[in-house]
Motif scaffolding. Structure first.
Motif, PDB file in Angstrom:
ATOM      1  N   ASP A 386      85.461  33.963  19.538  1.00  0.00           N
ATOM      2  CA  ASP A 386      84.247  34.601  19.194  1.00  0.00           C
ATOM      3  C   ASP A 386      83.271  34.173  18.250  1.00  0.00           C
ATOM      4  N   ASN A 387      82.764  32.965  18.686  1.00  0.00           N
ATOM      5  CA  ASN A 387      82.309  32.329  17.248  1.00  0.00           C
ATOM      6  C   ASN A 387      80.658  32.730  17.113  1.00  0.00           C
ATOM      7  N   GLU A 388      80.617  33.014  15.505  1.00  0.00           N
ATOM      8  CA  GLU A 388      78.956  33.888  15.313  1.00  0.00           C
ATOM      9  C   GLU A 388      77.920  32.849  15.891  1.00  0.00           C
ATOM     10  N   ASP A 389      77.996  31.976  15.395  1.00  0.00           N
ATOM     11  CA  ASP A 389      76.808  30.548  16.578  1.00  0.00           C
ATOM     12  C   ASP A 389      76.911  29.952  17.182  1.00  0.00           C
ATOM     13  N   PHE A 390      78.046  30.306  17.219  1.00  0.00           N
ATOM     14  CA  PHE A 390      78.931  28.954  19.079  1.00  0.00           C
ATOM     15  C   PHE A 390      79.351  30.263  19.885  1.00  0.00           C
ATOM     16  N   GLY A 391      78.546  31.104  19.913  1.00  0.00           N
ATOM     17  CA  GLY A 391      79.333  31.984  21.367  1.00  0.00           C
ATOM     18  C   GLY A 391      81.147  32.336  21.292  1.00  0.00           C
ATOM     19  N   THR A 392      81.159  31.860  22.586  1.00  0.00           N
ATOM     20  CA  THR A 392      82.531  32.181  23.245  1.00  0.00           C
ATOM     21  C   THR A 392      82.930  31.160  23.769  1.00  0.00           C
ATOM     22  N   HIS A 393      84.350  31.051  24.003  1.00  0.00           N
ATOM     23  CA  HIS A 393      85.255  30.514  24.536  1.00  0.00           C
ATOM     24  C   HIS A 393      86.586  29.784  25.179  1.00  0.00           C
ATOM     25  N   THR A 394      87.083  30.161  26.173  1.00  0.00           N
ATOM     26  CA  THR A 394      88.551  30.275  26.082  1.00  0.00           C
ATOM     27  C   THR A 394      89.506  28.968  26.217  1.00  0.00           C
TER      28      THR A 394
END
Length: 633
Positions: A386-394
């Protein structure tokens, strides 16, 4: 002389003068046809026999690093399969280490559990420019490809540097001198028992270097470098199940280079880059029964300054604070679970402009590891970021290995792995596109987002009772929507844009170790790598073919040791699709132990005096001879 250098020189002098009669045992080992069971920790955090691992991992240990003798760890790494290195003008200059053709900033460097990346740089990636091959290094493990999901690693892979831990009281000191008025001093002291241990070391390198850039045909000065690296690892066990540890590392480096600009935008070749880096990690590791737990906090602090004719032209300062938890549950040899979380904040300050940017990213991961009849081994894992600026990624990874036992103590392993990763735009990339002027229209109109990577590899490894090891790996990986730097030669505007589409890297890695006779061993690897940009063009400075071929000798008592390494590079292009030199370089290294305490060593780099460039426009060293003495006590 700076204070750290004075202290280091004093420590070496004391060791050479006062401790030369203390007995010691050399850690050099004679050649052997038997290959001991190799344990790897990088693939899945848990120590695992290499025969059970389904990912592509290579290992080089401390004695092998020491025998080769290179001052830079990047030069050691370029002898390994799948790794290409380019250096722009000598020691301390810009150095890119690419695994399977991926950009250096897409590879994660770990030193004793610390994600040692430079937050002050253009991209948040490792800095091999100032990373010495110090005597404290016990081993280096390289995980190739986008398989490092546990670490949040990107497409290149993971380079994991593991330093020694104190045991019996002892130490070492060495002095080396050679070409370009080069001097290197190292010293270490370690000790410990079941309750506490320590390992402290230092290395100081100073060289006049050579003229870095071909275009410098006026000043033509030597572009030297110096580097002082101090390291400490302290451990304490208050109970049988709990270990507390502090790791600290300090790097103070500077390097001269060519082609910079004054405040009036006048070109100059009187340029200096300075690096001041401190990293540390506090950890608590608890193991009881089937469970293992580690809590850690680490900090990376890097300050860089670029000076033109003695005046600061561009200064940056970056920090990374990281909290980590990793746990494991292993009820039997047939099953293990690995899980954990890491919370990270990175900040970068442009000291010249007086601005600061920060970015938070939290990650959580879990992996299943299963073994079936001691022949088939499977791992399946996933990570959520979960990146503050670029959202989530799995991201995820699956790997498998099957070991087939053959007659006569021989075996063959079939392995496969597939995984993916991502890289969020760095704070620098984002802020660079927000400048008030000089930004490409395409860059100003671009809202940067993360780039993603994925790939797989298939491999086979043969091990014989006689000590032969052969492996072959096919790999295929790609990057979607890569973030690329773009420059307009007409307007001089520049910026970062998203390259729509897929850039690829695929090829074959071959590696072999084979004893011949009782004292000799052949070591070789070959990498064939086809790379393409989203436009279908070859990627810049990626040799299509890389090779290393060497022979190693050790006398019966290992007092005399020798290694020759012949490396070659073929079919690389630069930014304008101009061919980069094909070249072959022969390096020779020798060591001779005088009893258990003293050792003499020497090496010849580029023994055939090959005239070549790794990066067009930047010089490389001709034949260079180095020699020295080492004391162990």
């Amino acid at each position: 002389m700076t204070q750290p250098k004075a202290q280091l020189a004093a420590a070496v002098a004391a060791a050479l003068c006062g401790l030369s009669t203390v007995p010691a045992v050399s850690h050099a080992q004679p050649a052997s046809t038997e290959r001991p069971e190799e344990i790897v920790v990088t693939s899945s955090l848990l120590p695992t026999p290499k025969r059970q691992i389904g990912t592509a991992v290579s290992v080089i240990d401390g004695p092998a690093i020491e025998l080769r003798g290179y001052a830079s760890l990047a030069d050691v790494m370029r002898t390994q399969p799948g790794i290409g290195v380019t250096n722009a003008g000598g020691p301390g200059k810009s150095t890119s280490l690419r695994i399977r053709g991926e950009d250096g900033y897409r590879t994660l460097l770990i030193i004793d559990g610390i994600k040692d990346v430079d937050p002050s740089g253009t991209q948040v990636g490792p800095s091999f420019d100032s990373l010495l091959a110090t005597d404290d290094i016990e081993r280096v493990e390289v995980l190739r490809g986008p398989q490092g999901f546990i670490y949040g690693a990107d497409a290149g892979g993971v380079v994991n540097v593991i330093t020694g831990r104190g045991a019996e009281l002892g130490g070492s000191a060495s002095l080396e001198a050679g070409e370009f008025d080069t001097r290197k001093i190292t010293a270490s002291l370690s000790g410990g028992d079941d309750k506490a241990d320590f390992y402290v070391s230092g290395a100081d390198l100073d060289t006049d270097g050579f003229n870095a850039q071909v275009a410098d045909d006026v000043l033509r000065d030597n572009d030297g470098a110096d580097n002082t690296t101090l390291h400490a690892k302290l451990g304490f066990k208050p109970t049988e199940d709990l270990r507390l540890q502090l790791v600290f590392r300090d790097v103070d480096a500077s390097s001269k280079y060519d082609n910079c600009f004054t405040a009036a935008f006048d070109p100059s070749n009187d340029c200096v880059e300075t690096t001041d880096q401190q990293t540390y990690r506090l950890s608590a590791e608890h193991n009881r029964g089937d469970f293992g737990n580690t809590f850690a906090y680490s900090n990376v602090d890097v300050a860089r300054d670029n000076l033109t004719e003695g005046v600061s032209a561009f200064a940056t300062h970056g920090t990374i604070d990281r909290f980590e938890y990793s746990g494991s549950y292993k009820p039997s040899d047939m099953l293990a679970l690995v899980y954990g979380a890491d919370l990270q904040r990175q900040e970068v300050a442009d000291d010249t402009a007086g601005s600061t940017l920060s970015q938070d990213q939290d990650g959580y991961y879990v992996e299943y590891q299963g073994a079936f009849k001691d022949a088939f081994f499977l791992t399946v894992g996933a990570r959520y970021d979960d990146n503050e600026d670029f959202g989530t990624h799995t991201s995820s990874r699956v790997s498998a290995a099957y070991v087939q036992q053959l007659a006569g103590g021989n075996s063959v392993k079939y392995r496969a792995s597939a995984g993916n990763g991502f890289r969020a735009p760095s704070p620098f990339e984002v802020s660079y596109n927000r400048r008030p002027f000089g930004v490409l229209p395409a860059a100003r109109a671009t809202t940067l987002r993360e780039e993603t990577s994925g790939g797989y590899d298939l491999g086979v490894e043969l091990d014989t009772a006689g000590g032969l090891h052969f492996e072959a790996t096919y790999f295929d990986q790609d990057i979607e929507d890569a973030i690329v730097y773009t420059f307009d030669l007409n307007t001089f505007d520049d910026g970062y844009v998203q390259s729509q589409g897929t850039s690829t890297s695929k090829g074959i890695e071959l590696g072999m170790e084979a004893p011949f006779g009782e004292r000799w061993r052949f070591i070789g690897n070959w990498t064939n790598n086809d790379t393409e940009t989203t436009a279908g063009q070859p990627r810049v400075n990626r040799p299509k073919n890389l090779g290393n071929f060497g022979v190693q000798y050790a006398s019966m008592n290992a007092a005399f040791r020798f290694i020759a390494n012949y490396r070659l590079s073929r079919d690389a292009l630069d930014f304008s699709n101009t061919p980069v030199d094909d070249y072959e370089v022969l390096d020779l290294s020798v060591a001779y132990s005088l009893g258990k305490t003293w050792e003499l060593f020497g090496r010849v780099e580029n023994a055939t005096d090959e005239d070549y460039q790794e990066v067009n426009g930047f010089n490389t060293a001709g034949r260079a001879v180095y020699g020295g003495a080492r004391l162990r006590f």
